[in-house]
Design a protein around this motif. Structure first.
Motif, PDB file in Angstrom:
ATOM      1  N   GLY A   8      58.504  97.229 -16.612  1.00 25.78           N
ATOM      2  CA  GLY A   8      58.978  95.961 -16.072  1.00 25.78           C
ATOM      3  C   GLY A   8      59.438  95.034 -17.179  1.00 25.78           C
ATOM      4  O   GLY A   8      59.580  95.440 -18.339  1.00 25.78           O
ATOM      5  N   TYR A   9      59.671  93.787 -16.815  1.00 27.00           N
ATOM      6  CA  TYR A   9      60.177  92.776 -17.738  1.00 27.00           C
ATOM      7  C   TYR A   9      59.156  91.664 -17.910  1.00 27.00           C
ATOM      8  O   TYR A   9      58.553  91.214 -16.937  1.00 27.00           O
ATOM      9  CB  TYR A   9      61.477  92.174 -17.200  1.00 27.00           C
ATOM     10  N   ARG A  27      47.867  87.093 -22.937  1.00 23.46           N
ATOM     11  CA  ARG A  27      48.135  87.212 -21.501  1.00 23.46           C
ATOM     12  C   ARG A  27      49.641  87.265 -21.298  1.00 23.46           C
ATOM     13  O   ARG A  27      50.378  86.475 -21.885  1.00 23.46           O
ATOM     14  CB  ARG A  27      47.559  86.021 -20.738  1.00 23.46           C
ATOM     15  N   VAL A  28      50.076  88.203 -20.465  1.00 26.95           N
ATOM     16  CA  VAL A  28      51.490  88.313 -20.102  1.00 26.95           C
ATOM     17  C   VAL A  28      51.576  88.666 -18.625  1.00 26.95           C
ATOM     18  O   VAL A  28      50.674  89.280 -18.058  1.00 26.95           O
ATOM     19  CB  VAL A  28      52.242  89.386 -20.928  1.00 26.95           C
ATOM     20  N   ASN A  29      52.662  88.248 -18.009  1.00 30.35           N
ATOM     21  CA  ASN A  29      52.971  88.666 -16.644  1.00 30.35           C
ATOM     22  C   ASN A  29      54.212  89.530 -16.697  1.00 30.35           C
ATOM     23  O   ASN A  29      55.196  89.175 -17.355  1.00 30.35           O
ATOM     24  CB  ASN A  29      53.195  87.462 -15.733  1.00 30.35           C
ATOM     25  N   VAL A  30      54.167  90.656 -15.999  1.00 32.79           N
ATOM     26  CA  VAL A  30      55.268  91.617 -16.010  1.00 32.79           C
ATOM     27  C   VAL A  30      55.842  91.728 -14.604  1.00 32.79           C
ATOM     28  O   VAL A  30      55.097  91.945 -13.641  1.00 32.79           O
ATOM     29  CB  VAL A  30      54.781  93.003 -16.498  1.00 32.79           C
ATOM     30  N   ASN A  31      57.155  91.548 -14.479  1.00 31.02           N
ATOM     31  CA  ASN A  31      57.846  91.790 -13.213  1.00 31.02           C
ATOM     32  C   ASN A  31      58.216  93.262 -13.172  1.00 31.02           C
ATOM     33  O   ASN A  31      58.943  93.737 -14.041  1.00 31.02           O
ATOM     34  CB  ASN A  31      59.120  90.958 -13.106  1.00 31.02           C
ATOM     35  N   SER A  32      57.720  93.967 -12.173  1.00 28.12           N
ATOM     36  CA  SER A  32      57.985  95.392 -12.072  1.00 28.12           C
ATOM     37  C   SER A  32      58.671  95.697 -10.742  1.00 28.12           C
ATOM     38  O   SER A  32      58.034  95.687  -9.690  1.00 28.12           O
ATOM     39  CB  SER A  32      56.669  96.174 -12.182  1.00 28.12           C
ATOM     40  N   LYS A  68      62.061  94.430 -21.825  1.00 33.93           N
ATOM     41  CA  LYS A  68      61.669  95.489 -20.902  1.00 33.93           C
ATOM     42  C   LYS A  68      60.582  96.314 -21.581  1.00 33.93           C
ATOM     43  O   LYS A  68      60.766  96.771 -22.711  1.00 33.93           O
ATOM     44  CB  LYS A  68      62.866  96.364 -20.543  1.00 33.93           C
ATOM     45  N   VAL A  69      59.443  96.479 -20.891  1.00 31.94           N
ATOM     46  CA  VAL A  69      58.290  97.136 -21.492  1.00 31.94           C
ATOM     47  C   VAL A  69      57.770  98.266 -20.615  1.00 31.94           C
ATOM     48  O   VAL A  69      57.980  98.280 -19.403  1.00 31.94           O
ATOM     49  CB  VAL A  69      57.135  96.128 -21.745  1.00 31.94           C
ATOM     50  N   GLU A  70      57.101  99.211 -21.263  1.00 34.96           N
ATOM     51  CA  GLU A  70      56.344 100.260 -20.581  1.00 34.96           C
ATOM     52  C   GLU A  70      54.879 100.002 -20.889  1.00 34.96           C
ATOM     53  O   GLU A  70      54.503  99.851 -22.056  1.00 34.96           O
ATOM     54  CB  GLU A  70      56.754 101.635 -21.089  1.00 34.96           C
ATOM     55  N   VAL A  71      54.059  99.927 -19.850  1.00 35.45           N
ATOM     56  CA  VAL A  71      52.658  99.558 -20.005  1.00 35.45           C
ATOM     57  C   VAL A  71      51.759 100.663 -19.460  1.00 35.45           C
ATOM     58  O   VAL A  71      52.029 101.233 -18.395  1.00 35.45           O
ATOM     59  CB  VAL A  71      52.350  98.240 -19.259  1.00 35.45           C
ATOM     60  N   VAL A  72      50.680 100.962 -20.181  1.00 36.68           N
ATOM     61  CA  VAL A  72      49.609 101.835 -19.718  1.00 36.68           C
ATOM     62  C   VAL A  72      48.323 101.037 -19.868  1.00 36.68           C
ATOM     63  O   VAL A  72      48.058 100.464 -20.927  1.00 36.68           O
ATOM     64  CB  VAL A  72      49.513 103.141 -20.537  1.00 36.68           C
ATOM     65  N   GLY A  73      47.542 100.989 -18.812  1.00 30.56           N
ATOM     66  CA  GLY A  73      46.289 100.241 -18.873  1.00 30.56           C
ATOM     67  C   GLY A  73      45.391 100.581 -17.710  1.00 30.56           C
ATOM     68  O   GLY A  73      45.602 101.576 -17.020  1.00 30.56           O
ATOM     69  N   TYR A  74      44.400  99.727 -17.482  1.00 22.97           N
ATOM     70  CA  TYR A  74      43.495  99.939 -16.347  1.00 22.97           C
ATOM     71  C   TYR A  74      43.276  98.619 -15.622  1.00 22.97           C
ATOM     72  O   TYR A  74      43.396  97.539 -16.197  1.00 22.97           O
ATOM     73  CB  TYR A  74      42.165 100.552 -16.804  1.00 22.97           C
ATOM     74  N   SER A  75      42.965  98.742 -14.341  1.00 22.83           N
ATOM     75  CA  SER A  75      42.768  97.573 -13.488  1.00 22.83           C
ATOM     76  C   SER A  75      41.356  97.038 -13.647  1.00 22.83           C
ATOM     77  O   SER A  75      40.387  97.798 -13.700  1.00 22.83           O
ATOM     78  CB  SER A  75      43.028  97.958 -12.032  1.00 22.83           C
ATOM     79  N   GLN A  76      41.267  95.717 -13.723  1.00 20.01           N
ATOM     80  CA  GLN A  76      39.965  95.071 -13.846  1.00 20.01           C
ATOM     81  C   GLN A  76      39.972  93.846 -12.933  1.00 20.01           C
ATOM     82  O   GLN A  76      40.927  93.070 -12.930  1.00 20.01           O
ATOM     83  CB  GLN A  76      39.752  94.654 -15.293  1.00 20.01           C
TER      84      GLN A  76
END
Length: 126
Positions: A8-9, A27-32, A68-76
């Protein structure tokens, strides 16, 4: 397994914070954007993300709004009390890996060429 992978962006420049205890985070917000076949249209998900330590410093120094970024993470999830005293659940993605989703040429010059990439139409369901 709790894994989130998305592209997303960045909605704004990263917000770099050092807590009272000395913990560094961003902290960042990503529009996907994603295609919803049942609606037959694209929708945009706003995903709240947080990164800590070395990853936070990397994001703070290298990324900016509209990248534009690719993110890998986990939900918390966690709860907080809002201004009227109501308990609210907040979901967040903790970033474990992040990278640019566009080539350097596109970022620097605004030129996009799809050499070697196949563009998948929106109406193709996964």
């Amino acid at each position: 397994m709790n894994v989130s992978v998305f592209t997303g962006y960045l909605m704004s420049d990263p917000i770099y914070v050092v807590s009272d205890k000395g913990t560094e985070y961003v902290r960042v917000n990503v529009n996907s954007p994603r295609y919803v076949p049942t609606l037959k249209k694209s929708v945009v998900n706003m995903i709240a993300c947080t990164a800590f330590g070395v990853i936070a410093n990397f994001i703070h120094n290298k990324f900016k709004k509209d990248d534009k970024v690719e993110v890998v993470g986990y939900s918390q999830g966690h709860y907080y009390i809002d201004s009227v005293g109501k308990k609210v659940l907040m979901n967040n993605i903790v970033i474990e890996k992040i990278g640019f989703a566009e080539r350097k040429e596109v970022i620097e010059n605004g030129v996009e060429r799809n050499e070697g990439y196949e563009v998948v139409p929106e109406d193709v369901s996964q």
